[in-house]
Design an enzyme around this catalytic site. Structure first.
Site, PDB file in Angstrom:
ATOM      1  N   GLU A   1     -10.875  54.957  -9.721  1.00 16.91           N
ATOM      2  CA  GLU A   1     -10.517  54.423  -8.406  1.00 16.91           C
ATOM      3  C   GLU A   1     -10.959  55.177  -7.136  1.00 16.91           C
ATOM      4  O   GLU A   1     -10.703  55.313  -6.007  1.00 16.91           O
ATOM      5  CB  GLU A   1      -8.924  54.178  -8.013  1.00 16.91           C
ATOM      6  CG  GLU A   1      -8.710  52.781  -7.498  1.00 16.91           C
ATOM      7  CD  GLU A   1      -9.357  51.721  -7.676  1.00 16.91           C
ATOM      8  OE1 GLU A   1      -9.201  51.373  -9.019  1.00 16.91           O
ATOM      9  OE2 GLU A   1     -10.153  50.953  -7.358  1.00 16.91           O
TER      10      GLU A   1
ATOM     11  N   THR B   1     -17.874  50.252 -12.530  1.00 20.85           N
ATOM     12  CA  THR B   1     -18.706  51.317 -12.852  1.00 20.85           C
ATOM     13  C   THR B   1     -19.598  51.055 -14.054  1.00 20.85           C
ATOM     14  O   THR B   1     -19.419  50.226 -14.757  1.00 20.85           O
ATOM     15  CB  THR B   1     -17.621  52.404 -13.268  1.00 20.85           C
ATOM     16  OG1 THR B   1     -16.801  52.646 -12.348  1.00 20.85           O
ATOM     17  CG2 THR B   1     -18.102  53.593 -13.676  1.00 20.85           C
TER      18      THR B   1
ATOM     19  N   GLY C   1     -11.041  48.996 -18.184  1.00 17.59           N
ATOM     20  CA  GLY C   1      -9.845  48.904 -19.020  1.00 17.59           C
ATOM     21  C   GLY C   1      -9.776  47.691 -19.562  1.00 17.59           C
ATOM     22  O   GLY C   1      -9.735  46.702 -19.084  1.00 17.59           O
TER      23      GLY C   1
END
Ligand SMILES: CCCCCCC/C=C/C(=O)SCCNC(=O)CCNC(=O)[C@H](O)C(C)(C)COP(=O)(O)OP(=O)(O)OC[C@H]1O[C@@H](n2cnc3c(N)ncnc32)[C@H](O)[C@@H]1OP(=O)(O)O
Ligand SMILES: Cc1cc2nc3c(=O)[nH]c(=O)nc-3n(C[C@H](O)[C@H](O)[C@H](O)COP(=O)(O)OP(=O)(O)OC[C@H]3O[C@@H](n4cnc5c(N)ncnc54)[C@H](O)[C@@H]3O)c2cc1C
Length: 647
Positions: free
Chosen positions: A415, A133, A172
């Site tokens: 996701e 992303t 993350g």
């Protein structure tokens, strides 16, 4: 492990809160003396890193990692997830290391690349994440801007972030934790675009942890939840990496710059399918946690009287409270059952693909999308329902319900944003309808779409309800196809017709998902129940029945449109539902105890096994730093002068 397996196998790894002497959770240094809520943003992260290091050392000690085993990894991941709830109320900074970095290497790397990098990653010698992303794009993968230009003269790729919107954003652990990353970038060779490819990129010096030259890193700031995941941003300034850092299991770039395409460009998206499959089980765990907290609290909490002459009753005796919570128990079981079924489908398709057979990938993609959506949508809604069912105390962080909601609702977005994924499944359903209409065979989970038999008389049975949901899905898909065809015949482009029909497409996709879930839940429990004692089998069938009748009542409008259900059937269904609540109520606490979630994993003042709710709430309240002194300094600094007109 799903409830059924727990009930069947009775894996008393934690005989309801009896910690074993060598259990990882018996290491009290894993737990916070000061509740995380009272730490600063930076302290929360640093504390999470402290606990991460300790936790993984202990996990390695108890879990003896084995190379290569997959289902065992998933079981361990499941255990890890459950145990990690104990150590971290939020997900740990290395969630992506296990959850995506390792799976991406395993799924996208050549055997040599796996051999080298998986060993280092699983031994925690390197830490990684998955960066796809960007600030400007998350859903539209083909619109991602990060480039990887191959330079045959040096046999290197040049990674570059051409715009602010091309900065990787969200991964993350990216901010300050990991030193490697799987980066998804648009591959160019001699000016020609070769699609999105995965690259294993070192981001930080392994000794100093400083960002490498040409790499810009940072964290993206405070979020609704996942406060210790260290979601970050990443930008490249013409950063060079060796050719062998492109993960080349599917597509390859030869030394001279020749591009060798893989069997399908979509194989590069494989990690996303894997994670969507895993998420379903993760949602079952979160639902089990919230249900355990809310049901146990509802057995402890007494409030008001059902009869004026009687003492205050357990709030679990209110049928409205049973309506709120018993579906949560059934939902956890439904999704843990479907998760195991979907995992078997996934491993089967992966096995076929290893031998070059890609035939079942589209069905797997559609199933992974739809079950990821429905499990995250339902569980985030029902976790919030659990919070509300606990009244004011449910609003306390110490209940652990707000945190649990944050974990669940995040999965509605990450996701694959839920609407977008339902549209992916809708794409598969419309194609199946068009294929079936030409007499071609359909995949097992979509074959019912071609049932052209007359609508049968409605039956208030599990078979009748499941058949009804299939009728709804098939009817909605047919309506979508008809609307799109009608618009196209009127001169609308197919793309515009699709967009104008998209609200119906999303509804058809959800209906299909529910039909799959009801049928799978029912068949898997029936299969497992055969090995159970009659009493246990009975209570599990009651949960399946409750789940099916609940969703029939929730989707009455659709059933009235597409089946022959009549008013008297609805009245009977409502009565069936209320009878089931009454039957299950006596087993409610036993059923959540069967989730076997220890107090350290529940992390909840309301859900602790000993039921000392009020004492625990007070114990947690006194941990507030504000309670360290009777008068806070702000009185003298601000309030007092203000109240005396001097400020
Ligand atoms: C323990 C677990 C911890 C988990 C932590 C997770 C933390 C979060 C991580 C992330 O969020 S990682 C980033 C995730 N990002 C996404 O999921 C992006 C979502 N977007 C997409 O997947 C795609 O953009 C799209 C929505 C599927 C659309 O893609 P595109 O426009 O390129 O394709 P279409 O034209 O719609 O379809 C083309 C064709 O490809 C098939 N397909 C699409 N995706 C996949 C896939 N993943 N696998 C297999 N096949 C796929 C699709 O069905 C179409 O096929 P045809 O119909 O043309 O045959
Ligand atoms: C907690 C969290 C952790 C994350 N971790 C990671 C990570 O580790 N690595 C990573 O790479 N990414 C990560 N992400 C990013 C995540 O994958 C994206 O946020 C997600 O894919 C959605 O994309 P987006 O944010 O661009 O939303 P958008 O796609 O911009 O969605 C915004 C709205 O537009 C709508 N929309 C978009 N496209 C369409 C369409 N074609 N048709 C109809 N409606 C549409 C959506 O339905 C939504 O309502 C994380 C996100 C979160 C919230």
């Amino acid at each position: 492990m799903g409830l059924v397996d727990q009930l069947v196998n009775q894996p008393h790894y934690t005989l309801v809160n009896q910690p074993r002497e060598n259990d990882i959770l018996s290491h009290k240094e894993l737990f916070d003396s000061i509740p995380e809520e009272y730490l600063s943003h930076k302290e929360k992260y640093e504390n999470a890193i402290r606990k991460t290091v300790l936790y993984y050392r202990l996990m390695q000690k108890y879990q003896n990692y084995k190379e290569g085993s997959t289902i065992l990894d998933e079981t361990r991941a499941n255990y890890r997830n459950l145990v990690s709830f104990a150590v971290f109320k939020d997900y740990p900074p290395l969630m992506l290391h296990n959850g995506m970095f390792i799976p991406a290497i395993a799924g996208q790397g050549t055997p040599e690349q796996q051999k080298h990098w998986l060993k280092r990653a699983k031994n925690m010698e390197i830490l990684g994440t998955y960066a796809q992303t960007e600030l400007g794009h998350g859903t539209f993968i083909r619109g991602l801007e990060t480039t990887a230009e191959y330079d045959p003269s040096t046999e290197e790729f040049v990674l570059h972030s051409p715009t602010l919107t091309s900065y990787k954003w969200w991964p993350g652990g990216l901010g300050h934790t990991v030193n490697y990353c799987v980066v998804m970038a648009q591959l160019y060779i001699r000016g020609r675009h070769h699609g999105m490819q995965p690259f294993l990129v070192q981001l930080r010096d392994e000794a100093t942890h400083m960002p490498l030259p040409g790499v810009k890193l940072g964290e993206i700031g405070a979020k609704l939840g996942l406060s210790t995941v260290n979601n970050g941003f990443l930008a490249f300034e013409h950063h060079r990496i060796p050719r062998d850092r492109m993960l080349m299991k599917n597509a390859q770039v030869l030394k001279d710059g020749t591009f060798v395409a893989g069997p399908s460009s979509k194989l590069a998206y494989g990690t996303m399918i894997y994670v969507r499959v895993i998420i379903v089980n993760g949602m079952a765990n979160l639902m089990a946690k919230a249900a355990t907290i809310a049901v146990r609290y509802s057995a402890v909490r007494r409030q008001s009287q059902i009869k004026p002459s009687e003492p205050e009753c357990q709030i679990l005796d209110y049928v409205t409270q049973q309506h709120k919570l018993l579906i949560c128990i059934a939902t956890s079981l439904a999704f843990s059952t479907c998760a195991r079924w979907l995992w078997d489908v996934y491993t089967g398709v992966m096995g076929q693909m290893e031998s070059g057979n890609m035939d079942h990938l589209p069905e797997l993609h559609a199933l992974a999308c739809s079950l990821k959506v429905v499990s995250t949508m339902d569980v985030s809604g029902l976790v919030e329902r659990c919070r509300l069912a606990c009244g004011g105390h449910g609003f306390m962080h110490s209940s652990n319900l707000p945190y649990t909601y944050g974990l669940a609702t995040a999965a509605c977005t990450y996701e694959g944003e839920n609407t977008v994924l339902l549209l992916q499944t809708a794409r598969s359903l419309v194609k199946a309808w068009q294929k079936g209409s030409k007499g071609k065979p359909l995949s097992p989970t979509e074959a019912y779409l071609m049932d052209k038999s007359p609508v049968p008389k409605w039956e208030n049975t599990l078979d009748g309800i499941i058949a009804g949901f299939r009728r709804v899905s098939a009817g909605k898909v047919q309506d979508c196809v008809s609307k799109i065809d009608k618009l196209v015949k009127m001169g609308t482009s197919y793309e515009d017709a699709w967009n104008q029909t998209s609200v119906r497409l999303v509804a058809a996709s959800e209906a299909h998902s529910r039909a799959v879930i009801l049928a799978t839940f029912r068949s898997e429990v029936s299969r497992a129940a055969a090995a159970l004692s009659p009493p246990l089998s009975r209570v599990l069938h009651q949960l399946v029945h409750l789940y099916c009748v609940y969703w029939a009542l929730e989707r009455l409008g659709d059933l009235l449109l597409y089946t022959s259900i009549a008013e008297r059937d609805v009245q009977e269904l409502q009565q069936q539902y209320e009878d089931l609540l009454q039957k299950i109520r006596p087993n409610a606490v036993g059923l959540v105890d069967a989730f076997d979630l220890r107090d350290e994993i529940l992390n909840s003042t309301l859900g602790a096994y000993d039921g000392r709710v009020y004492e625990r709430l007070m114990e947690e309240a006194l941990k507030s730093p504000l309670n360290a002194e009777p008068v806070n300094q702000s009185f003298h600094q601000y309030l007092k002068p203000f109240m005396h007109g001097k400020l």
